[in-house]
Design a protein around this motif. Sequence first.
Motif, PDB file in Angstrom:
ATOM      1  N   PHE A 256      -4.625  -5.191   1.606  1.00  0.00           N
ATOM      2  CA  PHE A 256      -4.519  -4.509   0.561  1.00  0.00           C
ATOM      3  C   PHE A 256      -4.646  -2.896   0.722  1.00  0.00           C
ATOM      4  O   PHE A 256      -3.580  -2.100   0.356  1.00  0.00           O
ATOM      5  CB  PHE A 256      -5.423  -4.813  -0.639  1.00  0.00           C
ATOM      6  CG  PHE A 256      -5.213  -4.063  -1.887  1.00  0.00           C
ATOM      7  CD1 PHE A 256      -4.288  -4.236  -2.869  1.00  0.00           C
ATOM      8  CD2 PHE A 256      -6.307  -3.044  -2.285  1.00  0.00           C
ATOM      9  CE1 PHE A 256      -3.913  -3.476  -3.829  1.00  0.00           C
ATOM     10  CE2 PHE A 256      -6.000  -2.174  -3.406  1.00  0.00           C
ATOM     11  CZ  PHE A 256      -5.060  -2.431  -4.339  1.00  0.00           C
TER      12      PHE A 256
ATOM     13  N   ILE B 249      -1.658  -0.232   0.172  1.00  0.00           N
ATOM     14  CA  ILE B 249      -1.649   0.923  -0.533  1.00  0.00           C
ATOM     15  C   ILE B 249      -1.581   2.388   0.214  1.00  0.00           C
ATOM     16  O   ILE B 249      -0.829   3.096  -0.140  1.00  0.00           O
ATOM     17  CB  ILE B 249      -3.108   1.105  -1.253  1.00  0.00           C
ATOM     18  CG1 ILE B 249      -3.180   0.083  -2.332  1.00  0.00           C
ATOM     19  CG2 ILE B 249      -3.622   2.447  -1.850  1.00  0.00           C
ATOM     20  CD1 ILE B 249      -2.387   0.375  -3.740  1.00  0.00           C
TER      21      ILE B 249
ATOM     22  N   SER C 137       1.929   2.611   1.268  1.00  0.00           N
ATOM     23  CA  SER C 137       2.865   3.165   0.216  1.00  0.00           C
ATOM     24  C   SER C 137       2.678   4.585  -0.048  1.00  0.00           C
ATOM     25  O   SER C 137       3.613   5.312  -0.402  1.00  0.00           O
ATOM     26  CB  SER C 137       2.482   2.342  -0.927  1.00  0.00           C
ATOM     27  OG  SER C 137       2.713   0.939  -0.832  1.00  0.00           O
TER      28      SER C 137
ATOM     29  N   GLY D 204       5.170   2.460  -5.707  1.00  0.00           N
ATOM     30  CA  GLY D 204       5.723   1.387  -6.562  1.00  0.00           C
ATOM     31  C   GLY D 204       7.279   0.684  -6.171  1.00  0.00           C
ATOM     32  O   GLY D 204       7.522  -0.222  -6.616  1.00  0.00           O
TER      33      GLY D 204
ATOM     34  N   ILE E  56       3.110  -1.963  -1.243  1.00  0.00           N
ATOM     35  CA  ILE E  56       2.189  -2.628  -2.286  1.00  0.00           C
ATOM     36  C   ILE E  56       2.878  -3.633  -3.162  1.00  0.00           C
ATOM     37  O   ILE E  56       2.690  -4.866  -3.287  1.00  0.00           O
ATOM     38  CB  ILE E  56       1.586  -1.675  -3.190  1.00  0.00           C
ATOM     39  CG1 ILE E  56       0.383  -2.549  -3.723  1.00  0.00           C
ATOM     40  CG2 ILE E  56       2.129  -0.796  -4.036  1.00  0.00           C
ATOM     41  CD1 ILE E  56      -0.672  -3.354  -2.917  1.00  0.00           C
ATOM     42  N   SER E  57       4.378  -3.362  -3.411  1.00  0.00           N
ATOM     43  CA  SER E  57       4.912  -4.213  -4.464  1.00  0.00           C
ATOM     44  C   SER E  57       5.511  -5.294  -3.550  1.00  0.00           C
ATOM     45  O   SER E  57       5.467  -6.541  -4.056  1.00  0.00           O
ATOM     46  CB  SER E  57       6.384  -3.555  -5.119  1.00  0.00           C
ATOM     47  OG  SER E  57       5.742  -2.508  -5.945  1.00  0.00           O
TER      48      SER E  57
ATOM     49  N   THR F 298       2.571  -7.748  -2.717  1.00  0.00           N
ATOM     50  CA  THR F 298       1.921  -8.636  -3.845  1.00  0.00           C
ATOM     51  C   THR F 298       2.978  -9.777  -4.304  1.00  0.00           C
ATOM     52  O   THR F 298       2.555 -10.848  -4.464  1.00  0.00           O
ATOM     53  CB  THR F 298       1.738  -7.510  -5.080  1.00  0.00           C
ATOM     54  OG1 THR F 298       1.179  -6.191  -4.533  1.00  0.00           O
ATOM     55  CG2 THR F 298       1.041  -8.209  -6.295  1.00  0.00           C
TER      56      THR F 298
ATOM     57  N   SER G   1      -2.462  -7.073  -7.724  1.00  0.00           N
ATOM     58  CA  SER G   1      -1.843  -6.655  -8.867  1.00  0.00           C
ATOM     59  C   SER G   1      -2.623  -5.974  -9.635  1.00  0.00           C
ATOM     60  O   SER G   1      -2.357  -4.814 -10.135  1.00  0.00           O
ATOM     61  CB  SER G   1      -0.814  -7.574  -9.442  1.00  0.00           C
ATOM     62  OG  SER G   1      -1.518  -8.859  -9.805  1.00  0.00           O
TER      63      SER G   1
ATOM     64  N   TYR H 237      -3.864  -2.640  -8.330  1.00  0.00           N
ATOM     65  CA  TYR H 237      -2.982  -1.738  -8.424  1.00  0.00           C
ATOM     66  C   TYR H 237      -2.582  -1.250  -9.564  1.00  0.00           C
ATOM     67  O   TYR H 237      -2.538   0.250  -9.934  1.00  0.00           O
ATOM     68  CB  TYR H 237      -1.731  -2.372  -7.755  1.00  0.00           C
ATOM     69  CG  TYR H 237      -0.053  -1.403  -8.048  1.00  0.00           C
ATOM     70  CD1 TYR H 237       0.015  -0.642  -7.306  1.00  0.00           C
ATOM     71  CD2 TYR H 237       0.689  -1.726  -8.920  1.00  0.00           C
ATOM     72  CE1 TYR H 237       0.981   0.512  -7.342  1.00  0.00           C
ATOM     73  CE2 TYR H 237       2.051  -0.992  -9.190  1.00  0.00           C
ATOM     74  CZ  TYR H 237       1.977   0.059  -8.143  1.00  0.00           C
ATOM     75  OH  TYR H 237       2.976   0.971  -8.652  1.00  0.00           O
TER      76      TYR H 237
ATOM     77  N   ILE I 125       5.898  -5.640 -10.436  1.00  0.00           N
ATOM     78  CA  ILE I 125       4.238  -6.211 -10.943  1.00  0.00           C
ATOM     79  C   ILE I 125       4.287  -6.473 -12.312  1.00  0.00           C
ATOM     80  O   ILE I 125       3.294  -7.259 -12.593  1.00  0.00           O
ATOM     81  CB  ILE I 125       3.550  -4.839 -10.526  1.00  0.00           C
ATOM     82  CG1 ILE I 125       3.419  -4.227  -8.850  1.00  0.00           C
ATOM     83  CG2 ILE I 125       2.062  -4.929 -10.783  1.00  0.00           C
ATOM     84  CD1 ILE I 125       2.982  -5.217  -7.927  1.00  0.00           C
TER      85      ILE I 125
END
Lengths: 289, 257
Positions: free
Chosen positions: A59, A63, A66, A222, A238-239, A242, A261, A264, B107
Amino acid sequence: MKKLYNIKSFSTLLFLIIVVLPVFCGLVYATLYSFEIVGIINSGFTTKHWEDIIQGSAFWSSIGFSFYVAICSVVISLIFALAMALSWKKNLQKGALSTAIYLPLCFPGTVMAFFMFQFLSKSGFLSRLGFASGVLEDINSFPALINDAYGIGIIITSVVLITPFFVILFSNIYHTENIEAYKELATTFGASKRQLLQKVTLPILLKKSSVTIYLFIIFVMGSYEIPLLLGRQSPQMISVATVQKIQRFNLYDIPKGFAMSILYVLIIMSVLLFLYFRNRDYFKSETTK
Amino acid sequence: MIKRTLQYGFIISIGFPVVFLLVLSLGRRWAYPNILPEQISFANWEFLQQSDSKLFQAFFVSLGISLCVAVFVTALGFVISKFIAYSQRRNTFLVLAYIPYLLSPVIMAIIFQYYFIITGLTGTFLGVIIAQFLVAFPFGIIIYLNFWNAQLKSMEELSYTLGGSRWQTYKKVLLPLSKNALMLCFFQVFLISWFEYGLTNLIGSGKIRTLTVSVFNFVTEANIFYAALACFLLILPPMLLLYINKRFILFVEKTEL
């Protein structure tokens, strides 16, 4: 009067139902699933998935990656946009350039990512041009700009998409804030060209656009379509990371995907609140000033 | 001279992707190291005459979804944003609207998905419209909140003082004054919906084939010529919009409407 009050209450209620309720309900379900209270594999309350996410590196590396892509993209875009907005300020107001600068805004992330893939990949248009002109010996001599470890393809695509927006933004601020008049005033006090740029133009432009710049960092962080097409398995933005956890065949990855999620969303909400309290004037309008 | 050359170079580089996609959409067989596809023909574009072709359907599915989302957000956002704008808790509502606006739509789709499954909305046209509406509505509110101001409120109150009813005030005063804001909201939301991929793919379960979904499907199938064609179709409406009025392409927060 009572009727107006009812319409107001109804509108507020409708706003809350459309904007707040879905996010809230979604987060509640995601939280319950991530603790294995609900869901296909629920076996009673456990914090195992949260521990895995918080203590593991997947994770945080997503992050971090990103954030790195977003910062690089926005900073490079700002440099190009400032250079263009300041050196072409008259042409950006009228003429061919004033319309042409809007053209990249017609490109969704999906299309720009596809174009960049066909343009910058090892078998892409640029590589073919290099081979035809004799610069490249073979296809492998072309550098890996797509699906690379440093996210170069993602950054280039984001820069191409964002820069026109900032050029238009800076060009508009330059005229609405009447920066030319401030520059004339500073010149009469003996300011040099460099001082005009460093002490007058840049501070006004960057200060006025600061919240928009922060918002763009969040948007790029994102982004989904561009890294999906131009990124690679590791590191992932990250998107993409996830969605991959949620859509995997391994059911034990789904609670982790939900935990990611939620984290985030919490990070974005914290940043938004921080921006709100730091820039209250930005969120005020003429009706509340 | 250098400045002008740079500008022309910049304009050409901006137009290059459009030409590149058009050429690729007309192409067949593009082996390395050929610079251009070996065959250039209108064969890929023949879908325009076949109503059962995937691209023909995807274009109209995208158009239908985007128009529905844009109409609902523009109409509902206009009415609700007025009360939000004049509310004492305006800033709280604005921050609440920024949360879904800032979150990545995909998301949002992840956290909504369960409710769409239990209501049987996944993989349906209506489900995708509702999901996109939930993402685009806060954006519509943010656009309109820049528009409502003290001057408009005074004009509205003046209309009531002069004996105008609520309907007359909307029809004769507010709507004519809001023309630009309404059009900006409509076109911006249309573009958000038109460009959307992640949320549409997740809520649509791959069954609702919009143009963006088609691009990814064609890329997965390694059919770059059809992908280029889908890409070209995707940029056509925004380019048409640019031709009509470039101001509708872009929304910057805190600008006069």
